[in-house]
Design a protein around this motif. Structure first.
Motif, mmCIF file in Angstrom:
data_model
loop_
_atom_site.group_PDB
_atom_site.id
_atom_site.type_symbol
_atom_site.label_atom_id
_atom_site.label_comp_id
_atom_site.label_asym_id
_atom_site.label_seq_id
_atom_site.Cartn_x
_atom_site.Cartn_y
_atom_site.Cartn_z
ATOM 1 N N UNK A 152 42.128 19.449 23.267
ATOM 2 C CA UNK A 152 42.073 18.319 22.349
ATOM 3 C C UNK A 152 43.405 17.918 21.762
ATOM 4 N N UNK A 153 44.426 18.770 21.877
ATOM 5 C CA UNK A 153 45.705 18.478 21.229
ATOM 6 C C UNK A 153 46.386 17.258 21.834
ATOM 7 N N UNK A 154 46.351 17.141 23.159
ATOM 8 C CA UNK A 154 47.003 16.008 23.810
ATOM 9 C C UNK A 154 46.395 14.692 23.350
ATOM 10 N N UNK A 155 45.075 14.668 23.226
ATOM 11 C CA UNK A 155 44.416 13.444 22.769
ATOM 12 C C UNK A 155 44.720 13.170 21.296
ATOM 13 N N UNK A 156 44.769 14.213 20.494
ATOM 14 C CA UNK A 156 45.098 14.017 19.080
ATOM 15 C C UNK A 156 46.489 13.401 18.918
ATOM 16 N N UNK A 157 47.411 13.804 19.776
ATOM 17 C CA UNK A 157 48.789 13.315 19.669
ATOM 18 C C UNK A 157 48.957 11.899 20.215
ATOM 19 N N UNK A 158 48.092 11.494 21.150
ATOM 20 C CA UNK A 158 48.283 10.212 21.826
ATOM 21 C C UNK A 158 47.209 9.187 21.516
ATOM 22 N N UNK A 159 46.158 9.584 20.837
ATOM 23 C CA UNK A 159 45.022 8.705 20.579
ATOM 24 C C UNK A 159 45.432 7.525 19.705
ATOM 25 N N UNK A 160 45.328 6.333 20.268
ATOM 26 C CA UNK A 160 45.652 5.115 19.521
ATOM 27 C C UNK A 160 44.395 4.329 19.183
ATOM 28 N N UNK A 161 43.331 4.551 19.978
ATOM 29 C CA UNK A 161 42.068 3.874 19.689
ATOM 30 C C UNK A 161 42.134 2.373 19.862
ATOM 31 N N UNK A 162 42.829 1.922 20.884
ATOM 32 C CA UNK A 162 42.971 0.474 21.091
ATOM 33 C C UNK A 162 41.603 -0.150 21.388
ATOM 34 N N UNK A 163 41.166 -1.069 20.525
ATOM 35 C CA UNK A 163 39.828 -1.648 20.654
ATOM 36 C C UNK A 163 39.681 -2.493 21.908
ATOM 37 N N UNK A 217 42.857 7.738 26.374
ATOM 38 C CA UNK A 217 43.632 7.962 25.160
ATOM 39 C C UNK A 217 44.291 9.334 25.106
ATOM 40 N N UNK A 218 43.909 10.242 25.976
ATOM 41 C CA UNK A 218 44.566 11.546 25.954
ATOM 42 C C UNK A 218 45.731 11.612 26.930
ATOM 43 N N UNK A 219 45.965 10.520 27.640
ATOM 44 C CA UNK A 219 47.056 10.475 28.608
ATOM 45 C C UNK A 219 48.321 9.936 27.962
ATOM 46 N N UNK A 220 49.475 10.528 28.304
ATOM 47 C CA UNK A 220 50.737 10.019 27.761
ATOM 48 C C UNK A 220 51.181 8.764 28.506
ATOM 49 N N UNK A 221 50.539 8.470 29.650
ATOM 50 C CA UNK A 221 50.797 7.237 30.385
ATOM 51 C C UNK A 221 49.455 6.709 30.874
ATOM 52 N N UNK A 222 48.950 5.715 30.203
ATOM 53 C CA UNK A 222 47.568 5.291 30.403
ATOM 54 C C UNK A 222 47.277 4.850 31.836
ATOM 55 N N UNK A 223 48.262 4.273 32.510
ATOM 56 C CA UNK A 223 48.024 3.751 33.850
ATOM 57 C C UNK A 223 48.313 4.730 34.966
ATOM 58 N N UNK A 224 48.423 6.007 34.665
ATOM 59 C CA UNK A 224 48.856 6.975 35.670
ATOM 60 C C UNK A 224 47.710 7.875 36.143
ATOM 61 N N UNK A 225 46.479 7.491 35.921
ATOM 62 C CA UNK A 225 45.358 8.371 36.255
ATOM 63 C C UNK A 225 45.162 8.574 37.747
ATOM 64 N N UNK A 226 45.646 7.635 38.566
ATOM 65 C CA UNK A 226 45.446 7.795 40.009
ATOM 66 C C UNK A 226 46.273 8.945 40.577
#
Length: 270
Positions: free
Chosen positions: A98-109, A126-135
């Motif tokens: 949960x720490x990574x998400x706590x640090x990066x969570x912006x909650x963009x609506x 929201x737990x990713x440090x680069x939102x578009x890098x999931x692939x």
């Protein structure tokens, strides 16, 4: 990292230690367990940069070089290096859930609406440090499914076997000189080619200045001829040396033999 006594005199409190598993130039591994002992004693965050060396965990023969990495608070790893996953494929692993998400969570609506008609806990962006890098992870997952852990392990072993072969061959030849005398820990092998004009010179500034020019000139001739590609660089007080790094398991001993013959062929007159 500077000694804690120096930091305390400056009113600074150390909180973090960065260890390296597979340095970029030499492929060296820090003593992870010893570093973890210090971090545990002083409640320090231990991070391991295993971007280059993390792949050795796939090898039963070489994974002991990473003993202690399980004690780290965080680890970085680049499967696009030793594992051969297509660029880009990088990972950061955090031990505390949960720490990574706590640090990066912006909650963009506009991205993560909370009133969707499915379980929004699946919205993990929201737990990713680069939102578009999931692939990235999908590329690695597909390769792992195809090769399996044993396949990746064989790939790693072959690359390190090639490094050991090059190291052994360099020791046998008088026209080359190893930067490090010890057997390589990873697939990095660093060496100088010593042309005939420099072999009788006493070590010193004059010889170093002339040796510094050898690798770049040979590299230029390699590029013009199109015969082989190998990098070079200086480091600290060491003048330009060749840095051969094996990451392609398709490389054969005949390729290494060709390299060792081609360098003198291109640099014999320097």
């Amino acid at each position: 990292m500077r000694p804690a006594s120096v930091l305390s005199l400056q009113g600074l409190v150390p909180f973090y230690v960065n260890a390296t598993a597979g340095t970029t130039v030499y492929g060296a591994f820090d003593p992870l367990n010893a570093i973890a002992d210090i971090c545990q004693q002083h409640t320090l965050w231990m991070h391991v940069d295993a971007a280059w060396g993390g792949g050795l965990l796939m090898s039963d023969r070489h994974k002991m070089k990473l003993q202690g990495i399980e004690r780290a608070c965080s680890v970085t790893w680049n499967p696009h290096k030793m594992m051969g996953v297509p660029l880009q494929c990088s990972a950061i692993l955090i031990k505390k859930r949960g720490l990574l998400q706590e640090c990066n969570d912006f909650g963009a609506e506009y991205l993560f609406q909370t009133d969707k008609n499915y379980d929004v806990s699946y919205d993990t962006g929201d737990k990713s440090i680069q939102c578009g890098r999931h692939v990235d992870v999908f590329k690695f997952w597909l390769m792992w499914k195809a090769k399996g852990s044993e396949g990746f392990g064989s790939q790693v072993n072959k690359c390190l076997e090639n490094a050991e072969y090059l190291y052994d061959e360099l020791q046998r030849r008088t026209d080359f000189e190893l930067v490090l005398k010890n057997k390589p820990e990873h697939s990095n092998v660093c060496f100088w080619y010593i042309p005939p004009s420099l072999r009788g010179l006493t070590p010193g500034p004059d010889r170093d200045a002339r040796l510094h020019q050898v690798a770049p000139r040979i590299k230029g001739r390699m590029m013009a001829k199109g015969s082989v590609m190998i990098g070079y660089q200086p480091l600290g007080d060491k003048v330009n040396f060749f840095r051969c790094v094996f990451s392609n398991p398709a490389t054969q001993r005949e390729d290494i033999d060709f390299l060792l013959d081609e360098i003198p062929e291109l640099g014999n007159d320097l």
